[in-house]
Scaffold this motif. Structure first.
Motif, PDB file in Angstrom:
ATOM      1  N   SER A 163       0.833  -1.201   0.000  1.00  0.00           N
ATOM      2  CA  SER A 163       0.000   0.000   0.000  1.00  0.00           C
ATOM      3  C   SER A 163       0.866   1.249   0.000  1.00  0.00           C
ATOM      4  N   ASP A 164       2.113   1.118   0.465  1.00  0.00           N
ATOM      5  CA  ASP A 164       3.122   2.180   0.368  1.00  0.00           C
ATOM      6  C   ASP A 164       4.090   1.747  -0.729  1.00  0.00           C
ATOM      7  N   ALA A 165       3.922   2.312  -1.921  1.00  0.00           N
ATOM      8  CA  ALA A 165       4.688   1.857  -3.086  1.00  0.00           C
ATOM      9  C   ALA A 165       6.188   2.055  -2.922  1.00  0.00           C
ATOM     10  N   THR A 166       6.587   2.925  -2.000  1.00  0.00           N
ATOM     11  CA  THR A 166       8.027   3.125  -1.792  1.00  0.00           C
ATOM     12  C   THR A 166       8.673   1.906  -1.147  1.00  0.00           C
ATOM     13  N   ASN A 167       7.860   0.980  -0.623  1.00  0.00           N
ATOM     14  CA  ASN A 167       8.389  -0.235   0.009  1.00  0.00           C
ATOM     15  C   ASN A 167       8.844  -1.290  -0.998  1.00  0.00           C
ATOM     16  N   GLY A 181      18.016   6.934  -4.964  1.00  0.00           N
ATOM     17  CA  GLY A 181      17.527   8.215  -5.450  1.00  0.00           C
ATOM     18  C   GLY A 181      16.489   8.822  -4.527  1.00  0.00           C
ATOM     19  N   PRO A 182      15.944   9.985  -4.898  1.00  0.00           N
ATOM     20  CA  PRO A 182      14.870  10.595  -4.115  1.00  0.00           C
ATOM     21  C   PRO A 182      13.709   9.604  -3.963  1.00  0.00           C
ATOM     22  N   THR A 183      13.009   9.678  -2.853  1.00  0.00           N
ATOM     23  CA  THR A 183      12.003   8.673  -2.488  1.00  0.00           C
ATOM     24  C   THR A 183      11.035   8.363  -3.620  1.00  0.00           C
ATOM     25  N   TYR A 184      10.533   9.392  -4.294  1.00  0.00           N
ATOM     26  CA  TYR A 184       9.512   9.188  -5.309  1.00  0.00           C
ATOM     27  C   TYR A 184      10.078   9.135  -6.732  1.00  0.00           C
ATOM     28  N   ARG A 185      11.413   8.992  -6.822  1.00  0.00           N
ATOM     29  CA  ARG A 185      12.042   8.812  -8.134  1.00  0.00           C
ATOM     30  C   ARG A 185      12.831   7.499  -8.188  1.00  0.00           C
ATOM     31  N   GLN A 186      12.633   6.644  -7.215  1.00  0.00           N
ATOM     32  CA  GLN A 186      13.369   5.387  -7.182  1.00  0.00           C
ATOM     33  C   GLN A 186      12.756   4.324  -8.080  1.00  0.00           C
ATOM     34  N   GLN A 187      11.442   4.423  -8.341  1.00  0.00           N
ATOM     35  CA  GLN A 187      10.710   3.363  -9.025  1.00  0.00           C
ATOM     36  C   GLN A 187      10.536   3.654 -10.514  1.00  0.00           C
ATOM     37  N   SER A 188      10.489   2.582 -11.272  1.00  0.00           N
ATOM     38  CA  SER A 188      10.197   2.689 -12.704  1.00  0.00           C
ATOM     39  C   SER A 188       9.180   1.622 -13.070  1.00  0.00           C
ATOM     40  N   MET A 189       8.576   1.799 -14.241  1.00  0.00           N
ATOM     41  CA  MET A 189       7.694   0.774 -14.798  1.00  0.00           C
ATOM     42  C   MET A 189       8.241   0.350 -16.147  1.00  0.00           C
ATOM     43  N   ILE A 190       8.136  -0.942 -16.402  1.00  0.00           N
ATOM     44  CA  ILE A 190       8.701  -1.474 -17.627  1.00  0.00           C
ATOM     45  C   ILE A 190       7.780  -2.543 -18.192  1.00  0.00           C
ATOM     46  N   LEU A 191       7.764  -2.661 -19.514  1.00  0.00           N
ATOM     47  CA  LEU A 191       6.906  -3.610 -20.214  1.00  0.00           C
ATOM     48  C   LEU A 191       7.629  -4.940 -20.348  1.00  0.00           C
ATOM     49  N   VAL A 192       6.997  -6.003 -19.874  1.00  0.00           N
ATOM     50  CA  VAL A 192       7.625  -7.321 -19.845  1.00  0.00           C
ATOM     51  C   VAL A 192       6.740  -8.324 -20.581  1.00  0.00           C
ATOM     52  N   PRO A 193       7.187  -8.861 -21.710  1.00  0.00           N
ATOM     53  CA  PRO A 193       6.411  -9.922 -22.372  1.00  0.00           C
ATOM     54  C   PRO A 193       6.323 -11.147 -21.464  1.00  0.00           C
ATOM     55  N   THR A 194       5.169 -11.777 -21.425  1.00  0.00           N
ATOM     56  CA  THR A 194       4.987 -12.898 -20.506  1.00  0.00           C
ATOM     57  C   THR A 194       5.795 -14.135 -20.894  1.00  0.00           C
ATOM     58  N   ASP A 195       6.297 -14.177 -22.137  1.00  0.00           N
ATOM     59  CA  ASP A 195       7.094 -15.336 -22.556  1.00  0.00           C
ATOM     60  C   ASP A 195       8.594 -15.109 -22.377  1.00  0.00           C
ATOM     61  N   ALA A 196       8.978 -14.004 -21.692  1.00  0.00           N
ATOM     62  CA  ALA A 196      10.399 -13.736 -21.469  1.00  0.00           C
ATOM     63  C   ALA A 196      10.995 -14.796 -20.542  1.00  0.00           C
ATOM     64  N   PRO A 197      12.209 -15.291 -20.853  1.00  0.00           N
ATOM     65  CA  PRO A 197      12.864 -16.265 -19.967  1.00  0.00           C
ATOM     66  C   PRO A 197      13.067 -15.696 -18.566  1.00  0.00           C
ATOM     67  N   GLY A 198      12.865 -16.549 -17.553  1.00  0.00           N
ATOM     68  CA  GLY A 198      13.065 -16.142 -16.176  1.00  0.00           C
ATOM     69  C   GLY A 198      11.785 -15.827 -15.430  1.00  0.00           C
ATOM     70  N   ILE A 199      10.634 -15.922 -16.125  1.00  0.00           N
ATOM     71  CA  ILE A 199       9.346 -15.675 -15.474  1.00  0.00           C
ATOM     72  C   ILE A 199       8.729 -17.013 -15.083  1.00  0.00           C
ATOM     73  N   GLU A 200       8.331 -17.145 -13.825  1.00  0.00           N
ATOM     74  CA  GLU A 200       7.688 -18.367 -13.356  1.00  0.00           C
ATOM     75  C   GLU A 200       6.451 -17.999 -12.547  1.00  0.00           C
ATOM     76  N   VAL A 201       5.300 -18.475 -13.003  1.00  0.00           N
ATOM     77  CA  VAL A 201       4.061 -18.304 -12.246  1.00  0.00           C
ATOM     78  C   VAL A 201       4.012 -19.409 -11.194  1.00  0.00           C
ATOM     79  N   LEU A 202       4.127 -19.039  -9.937  1.00  0.00           N
ATOM     80  CA  LEU A 202       4.244 -20.016  -8.857  1.00  0.00           C
ATOM     81  C   LEU A 202       2.901 -20.626  -8.473  1.00  0.00           C
TER      82      LEU A 202
END
Length: 400
Positions: free
Chosen positions: A144-148, A190-211
């Motif tokens: 609920s606190d995205a900075t976490n 970085g500054p608290t509200y500049r630490q996060q980024s969003m990135i587009l990830v194809p679901t077939d990329a190697p290294g993704i595992e749905v647990l």
């Protein structure tokens, strides 16, 4: 203040109500039956594909999208009554391609995506030829606190390397899900509200595992709520959404309209529960007369009507503010409707369950599922307490 609908909304309301009555409500049982019969319970059933084809023919498609002429060209105020109508059915949103998490993902792609990203991902999402997921919430921190957030997005030449574990990544188990929007820390120092980024990830990329697929109060969602492990997942640097460090701002931009949509649909859920409560109370007799003659039941019905009408007015005001003054100006109101609409919807459903007795807690009616949804949505997209904190902070700021 004029409470009348625009001519466009009036036209679409008639078409949408007919579509719901003639096609969507009769399809609810078929939808569940086809899912149960599928080898993969997360695969979209044929009945939904048929509903979507009919919705396109009727012009009931992407009604939520207000950006760049990509949707039906409606304002938030014009869309609100339509969202209420489709919210009366659990499958209504999907039928008109207005269901989460795709709606929020499409909006941020429209606002922050490059032309290449829009062509590759936004257009297929608008066409519903693919589905998407939003990977933000994590099991090991208070999200609920995205900075976490502890997941990482690290630059390595022309690529980014992604690591972390997410859960309640809604939509990821749908076989049509081809894209995840992932939020992680790209600059932990970085500054608290500049630490996060969003990135587009194809679901077939190697290294993704749905647990696993996570239930919601025991209900398995057709789209699935996945717990997902990302281990050294590599994507091109061009997949960054906006610039590095924009993740927190993008999240706020995504969640604001999303909360509005949830509140709009919650009114529809509440209205359906009230209708079911009224019908049941007139049909069932106990102690010498129909339940509708009992004072406590009449009070439940009356309070439900008052509460629903109150939140509808607040939702319409919030939508009007977003249209006329921008999302930032409606921040307090949007937080308020996310709290009020979910609480009212849940309370009305709870009363309807009580009037239905044993039938209310069974799966023979839609009430048990509505009960679970309206309760879970008091946590999703930020728990009520976070929104109340925002409202209080903005209110106190007027006096300091």
């Amino acid at each position: 203040m004029d409470f009348s609908y625009s001519p466009r909304t009036e036209e679409l309301t008639g078409t949408l109500e007919a579509f719901m009555n003639d096609h969507v409500y009769p399809a609810e049982k078929v939808y569940d039956e086809q899912i149960a019969a599928n080898d993969n319970p997360h695969e979209q059933p044929q009945i939904m594909r048929d509903l979507q084809a009919r919705a396109r023919e009727l012009g009931l498609w992407n009604l939520f999208m207000t950006h760049d002429g990509l949707g039906a060209g409606l304002t938030n105020l014009e869309y609100a009554p339509l969202a209420e109508i489709v919210g009366r059915s659990i499958i209504g949103n999907e039928a008109v391609n207005c269901s989460a998490p795709d709606t929020g993902n499409m909006e941020i792609l429209a606002m922050y995506g490059t032309e290449e990203q829009k062509n590759q991902w936004l257009k297929p999402l608008l066409d519903c030829s693919i589905r998407s997921a939003f990977a933000m919430t994590e099991p090991d921190v208070a999200s609920s606190d995205a900075t976490n957030i502890t997941s990482t997005i690290r630059r390595d030449g022309d690529e980014y390397v992604i690591n972390g574990r997410k859960w309640y990544t809604s939509g990821v188990l749908d076989p049509d899900c081809k894209l995840m929007i992932f939020m992680g820390k790209s600059d932990p120092d970085g500054p608290t509200y500049r630490q996060q980024s969003m990135i587009l990830v194809p679901t077939d990329a190697p290294g993704i595992e749905v647990l696993r697929d996570l239930p919601m109060f025991g209900f398995q969602d057709r789209l699935g709520h996945g717990e997902v492990q990302f281990t050294d997942v590599r994507v091109p640097a061009s997949n960054m959404l906006g610039a590095e460090g924009d993740g927190f701002a993008i999240a706020q931009g995504r969640l604001g309209p999303g909360r509005m949509h949830y509140a709009m649909r919650a009114i529809g859920m509440a209205e359906r529960a009230l209708e079911m409560m009224c019908r049941r109370s007139t049909e069932r007799h106990a102690f010498g007369g129909p339940l509708s003659n009992r004072g406590v039941v009449r009070e439940w019905i009356a309070r439900s009507r008052v509460e629903i009408d109150q939140i509808r007015l607040l939702v319409l005001k919030s939508a009007w503010l977003m249209d006329t003054r921008g999302n930032a100006s409606a921040r307090s109101e949007v937080a308020a409707i996310k709290v009020a609409a979910m609480e009212v919807a849940h309370n009305v459903v709870d009363r309807a369950v009580q009037v239905h007795g044993a039938a209310g807690v069974s799966n023979d009616t839609i009430l048990a599922r509505l009960y679970a949804i309206t309760r879970a949505l008091q946590i999703a997209d930020g728990p009520n307490e976070v929104h109340l904190r925002t409202i209080a902070r903005l209110e106190v700021k007027k006096y300091t």
